[in-house]
Design a protein around this motif. Structure first.
Motif, PDB file in Angstrom:
ATOM      1  N   PRO A 155      71.619  -5.776   0.405  1.00  0.00           N
ATOM      2  CA  PRO A 155      72.713  -4.827   0.668  1.00  0.00           C
ATOM      3  C   PRO A 155      73.502  -5.198   1.918  1.00  0.00           C
ATOM      4  CG  PRO A 155      70.605  -3.896   1.324  1.00  0.00           C
ATOM      5  CD  PRO A 155      70.294  -5.168   0.603  1.00  0.00           C
ATOM      6  N   VAL A 156      74.758  -4.807   1.926  1.00  0.00           N
ATOM      7  CA  VAL A 156      75.621  -5.025   3.088  1.00  0.00           C
ATOM      8  C   VAL A 156      75.457  -3.845   4.043  1.00  0.00           C
ATOM      9  CG1 VAL A 156      78.009  -5.230   3.885  1.00  0.00           C
ATOM     10  CG2 VAL A 156      77.280  -6.391   1.794  1.00  0.00           C
ATOM     11  N   VAL A 157      75.268  -4.160   5.326  1.00  0.00           N
ATOM     12  CA  VAL A 157      75.160  -3.133   6.357  1.00  0.00           C
ATOM     13  C   VAL A 157      76.493  -3.064   7.108  1.00  0.00           C
ATOM     14  CG1 VAL A 157      73.944  -2.362   8.422  1.00  0.00           C
ATOM     15  CG2 VAL A 157      72.698  -3.570   6.616  1.00  0.00           C
ATOM     16  N   SER A 158      77.141  -1.917   7.060  1.00  0.00           N
ATOM     17  CA  SER A 158      78.387  -1.721   7.801  1.00  0.00           C
ATOM     18  C   SER A 158      78.044  -1.210   9.194  1.00  0.00           C
ATOM     19  CB  SER A 158      79.288  -0.704   7.086  1.00  0.00           C
ATOM     20  OG  SER A 158      79.696  -1.190   5.834  1.00  0.00           O
ATOM     21  N   VAL A 159      78.310  -2.040  10.194  1.00  0.00           N
ATOM     22  CA  VAL A 159      78.019  -1.681  11.584  1.00  0.00           C
ATOM     23  C   VAL A 159      79.292  -1.110  12.204  1.00  0.00           C
ATOM     24  CG1 VAL A 159      77.206  -2.513  13.811  1.00  0.00           C
ATOM     25  CG2 VAL A 159      76.311  -3.524  11.701  1.00  0.00           C
ATOM     26  N   LEU A 160      79.226   0.162  12.620  1.00  0.00           N
ATOM     27  CA  LEU A 160      80.392   0.843  13.175  1.00  0.00           C
ATOM     28  C   LEU A 160      80.346   0.817  14.689  1.00  0.00           C
ATOM     29  CD1 LEU A 160      80.437   4.068  10.947  1.00  0.00           C
ATOM     30  CD2 LEU A 160      81.145   1.750  10.367  1.00  0.00           C
ATOM     31  N   SER A 161      81.520   0.704  15.313  1.00  0.00           N
ATOM     32  CA  SER A 161      81.606   0.769  16.767  1.00  0.00           C
ATOM     33  C   SER A 161      82.971   1.314  17.166  1.00  0.00           C
ATOM     34  CB  SER A 161      81.389  -0.604  17.402  1.00  0.00           C
ATOM     35  OG  SER A 161      81.224  -0.485  18.799  1.00  0.00           O
ATOM     36  N   VAL A 162      83.011   1.932  18.336  1.00  0.00           N
ATOM     37  CA  VAL A 162      84.258   2.477  18.891  1.00  0.00           C
ATOM     38  C   VAL A 162      84.485   1.838  20.250  1.00  0.00           C
ATOM     39  CG1 VAL A 162      85.428   4.546  19.727  1.00  0.00           C
ATOM     40  CG2 VAL A 162      84.020   4.668  17.661  1.00  0.00           C
ATOM     41  N   LEU A 188      81.352  -5.790  10.463  1.00  0.00           N
ATOM     42  CA  LEU A 188      81.625  -5.042  11.679  1.00  0.00           C
ATOM     43  C   LEU A 188      82.910  -4.246  11.507  1.00  0.00           C
ATOM     44  CD1 LEU A 188      81.068  -4.330  14.646  1.00  0.00           C
ATOM     45  CD2 LEU A 188      82.304  -6.426  15.290  1.00  0.00           C
ATOM     46  N   CYS A 189      82.824  -2.935  11.682  1.00  0.00           N
ATOM     47  CA  CYS A 189      83.976  -2.041  11.539  1.00  0.00           C
ATOM     48  C   CYS A 189      84.245  -1.390  12.890  1.00  0.00           C
ATOM     49  CB  CYS A 189      83.700  -0.976  10.483  1.00  0.00           C
ATOM     50  SG  CYS A 189      83.243  -1.653   8.871  1.00  0.00           S
ATOM     51  N   ARG A 207      84.122 -10.651   7.756  1.00  0.00           N
ATOM     52  CA  ARG A 207      83.183  -9.577   8.053  1.00  0.00           C
ATOM     53  C   ARG A 207      83.573  -8.727   9.265  1.00  0.00           C
ATOM     54  NH1 ARG A 207      77.333 -12.253   8.158  1.00  0.00           N
ATOM     55  NH2 ARG A 207      78.395 -13.655   9.581  1.00  0.00           N
ATOM     56  N   VAL A 208      84.789  -8.871   9.787  1.00  0.00           N
ATOM     57  CA  VAL A 208      85.229  -8.047  10.913  1.00  0.00           C
ATOM     58  C   VAL A 208      86.449  -7.240  10.485  1.00  0.00           C
ATOM     59  CG1 VAL A 208      86.078  -8.029  13.287  1.00  0.00           C
ATOM     60  CG2 VAL A 208      84.352  -9.707  12.596  1.00  0.00           C
ATOM     61  N   ARG A 209      86.336  -5.916  10.597  1.00  0.00           N
ATOM     62  CA  ARG A 209      87.436  -5.019  10.231  1.00  0.00           C
ATOM     63  C   ARG A 209      87.804  -4.202  11.471  1.00  0.00           C
ATOM     64  NH1 ARG A 209      87.469  -4.357   4.528  1.00  0.00           N
ATOM     65  NH2 ARG A 209      85.706  -5.423   3.546  1.00  0.00           N
ATOM     66  N   ILE A 210      89.090  -4.153  11.799  1.00  0.00           N
ATOM     67  CA  ILE A 210      89.538  -3.470  13.017  1.00  0.00           C
ATOM     68  C   ILE A 210      90.694  -2.542  12.692  1.00  0.00           C
ATOM     69  CG2 ILE A 210      90.588  -3.762  15.297  1.00  0.00           C
ATOM     70  CD1 ILE A 210      89.084  -6.345  15.605  1.00  0.00           C
ATOM     71  N   ILE A 211      90.619  -1.324  13.258  1.00  0.00           N
ATOM     72  CA  ILE A 211      91.733  -0.388  13.161  1.00  0.00           C
ATOM     73  C   ILE A 211      92.102   0.054  14.570  1.00  0.00           C
ATOM     74  CG2 ILE A 211      90.154   1.577  12.799  1.00  0.00           C
ATOM     75  CD1 ILE A 211      92.391   2.903  11.181  1.00  0.00           C
ATOM     76  N   GLU A 212      93.389   0.020  14.887  1.00  0.00           N
ATOM     77  CA  GLU A 212      93.869   0.417  16.200  1.00  0.00           C
ATOM     78  C   GLU A 212      94.493   1.806  16.117  1.00  0.00           C
ATOM     79  OE1 GLU A 212      95.238  -4.149  17.172  1.00  0.00           O
ATOM     80  OE2 GLU A 212      96.092  -2.529  18.391  1.00  0.00           O
ATOM     81  N   LYS A 215      93.406   7.363  19.918  1.00  0.00           N
ATOM     82  CA  LYS A 215      92.117   7.840  20.401  1.00  0.00           C
ATOM     83  C   LYS A 215      91.059   7.517  19.348  1.00  0.00           C
ATOM     84  CE  LYS A 215      94.047  11.564  23.218  1.00  0.00           C
ATOM     85  NZ  LYS A 215      94.065  13.031  23.481  1.00  0.00           N
ATOM     86  N   PRO A 216      90.442   6.362  19.441  1.00  0.00           N
ATOM     87  CA  PRO A 216      89.514   5.925  18.389  1.00  0.00           C
ATOM     88  C   PRO A 216      88.292   6.835  18.287  1.00  0.00           C
ATOM     89  CG  PRO A 216      89.350   4.502  20.321  1.00  0.00           C
ATOM     90  CD  PRO A 216      90.521   5.396  20.556  1.00  0.00           C
ATOM     91  N   LEU A 217      87.887   7.116  17.042  1.00  0.00           N
ATOM     92  CA  LEU A 217      86.722   7.941  16.748  1.00  0.00           C
ATOM     93  C   LEU A 217      85.804   7.195  15.785  1.00  0.00           C
ATOM     94  CD1 LEU A 217      88.593  11.314  16.093  1.00  0.00           C
ATOM     95  CD2 LEU A 217      87.431  10.646  18.218  1.00  0.00           C
ATOM     96  N   TRP A 218      84.550   7.668  15.706  1.00  0.00           N
ATOM     97  CA  TRP A 218      83.605   7.069  14.760  1.00  0.00           C
ATOM     98  C   TRP A 218      84.098   7.202  13.331  1.00  0.00           C
ATOM     99  CZ3 TRP A 218      79.981   3.910  16.411  1.00  0.00           C
ATOM    100  CH2 TRP A 218      79.494   4.036  17.699  1.00  0.00           C
ATOM    101  N   SER A 219      84.779   8.305  13.033  1.00  0.00           N
ATOM    102  CA  SER A 219      85.279   8.501  11.673  1.00  0.00           C
ATOM    103  C   SER A 219      86.319   7.453  11.302  1.00  0.00           C
ATOM    104  CB  SER A 219      85.873   9.917  11.533  1.00  0.00           C
ATOM    105  OG  SER A 219      86.891  10.133  12.500  1.00  0.00           O
ATOM    106  N   ASP A 220      87.079   6.960  12.294  1.00  0.00           N
ATOM    107  CA  ASP A 220      88.048   5.893  12.026  1.00  0.00           C
ATOM    108  C   ASP A 220      87.324   4.615  11.614  1.00  0.00           C
ATOM    109  OD1 ASP A 220      90.256   7.520  12.793  1.00  0.00           O
ATOM    110  OD2 ASP A 220      89.818   7.108  14.896  1.00  0.00           O
ATOM    111  N   ALA A 221      86.247   4.294  12.327  1.00  0.00           N
ATOM    112  CA  ALA A 221      85.467   3.103  11.973  1.00  0.00           C
ATOM    113  C   ALA A 221      84.800   3.277  10.615  1.00  0.00           C
ATOM    114  CB  ALA A 221      84.418   2.834  13.054  1.00  0.00           C
TER     115      ALA A 221
END
Length: 243
Positions: A155-162, A188-189, A207-212, A215-221
């Motif tokens: 399985p793929v593990v989506s690692v979230l970070s802010v 990596l999200c 494998r790297v996904r970025i959203i700008e 005010k970044p939140l965990w829900s955005d990731a």
């Protein structure tokens, strides 16, 4: 006109004086209530200090320190102290209920020891070293990769970070700690502040996904995740290769 003005000024002064008297009366009532509350608390503290339990606890301090210094006696002391707390807070019969719960944990292989109020939690690094000593050293990277090669599913593990600031440095550190993993099925999200240092080059990496966002939140990731499992990682966290 002057006479009318004089009468009006006298009425105003009378109104002000009446308001001041009312305010003074209200403040006096507040002071009286506060003094009564202080007297009640003083009596309660005095009764507490005179109680047998309080005096016994004060007499027990040197004895308890001596017991806590000896590992074998420490657990006995914690058990007795915890039994006393339950007796006071919940009643005598609750001691037997809590004991049954502890025995049930022991039968399931869980921790039976009573954690006392005197024990401060160890730093995370020390906890990890303690866990290693208890469960054994981690397997080597080759051993782990051999086990991974025989997984029936990967399985793929989506690692979230802010990330709020230091965009490039933080994202680079996150990628480095994930690339060091023995398990490679991750993505990596990252939700990052739009005014952080430019991170556009990382968005094109596999494998790297970025959203700008402002005010970044965990829900955005989380909105970027496509994996089967979710994990959370602070920008400054570093993972062991077997994590």
């Amino acid at each position: 006109m002057k006479e009318t003005s004089t009468v009006g000024s006298g009425d105003d002064r009378q109104n002000v004086e009446a308001d001041l008297r009312d305010e003074l009366q209200r403040l006096s009532e507040i002071v009286v209530k506060q003094e009564a509350a202080i007297d009640a608390l003083t009596r309660e503290v005095d009764l507490h200090n005179r109680s047998i339990g309080w005096r016994l606890q004060q007499r027990m301090i040197p004895f308890s320190r001596a017991m806590l210094a000896v590992p074998v006696l420490r657990q006995i002391y914690r058990t007795l102290y915890r039994a006393m707390e339950i007796w006071v807070d919940e009643g005598f019969l609750k001691i037997f209920v809590r004991t049954a719960d502890k025995l049930s944990l022991a039968l399931r292989g869980k921790n039976f020891l009573v954690e006392g109020h005197d024990r401060r939690p160890l730093p995370i690094e020390d906890q990890y070293e303690q866990w290693i000593r208890l469960h054994g050293a981690s397997p080597s990277r080759d051993t782990m990769r051999d086990h991974i090669s025989r997984f029936t599913t990967t399985p793929v593990v989506s690692v979230l970070s802010v990330v709020d600031d230091d965009g490039v440095a933080s994202v680079r550190a996150l990628i480095a700690t994930l690339e060091a993993q023995s398990y490679e099925r991750w993505e990596l999200c990252v939700a990052i502040s739009s005014d952080a240092e430019a991170v556009g080059s990382f968005g094109t990496r596999r494998r790297v996904r970025i959203i700008e966002v402002d005010k970044p939140l965990w829900s955005d990731a989380l909105g970027l995740a496509t994996g089967d499992y979710i994990a959370f990682l602070e920008p400054r966290d570093q993972l062991a290769h077997e994590a």
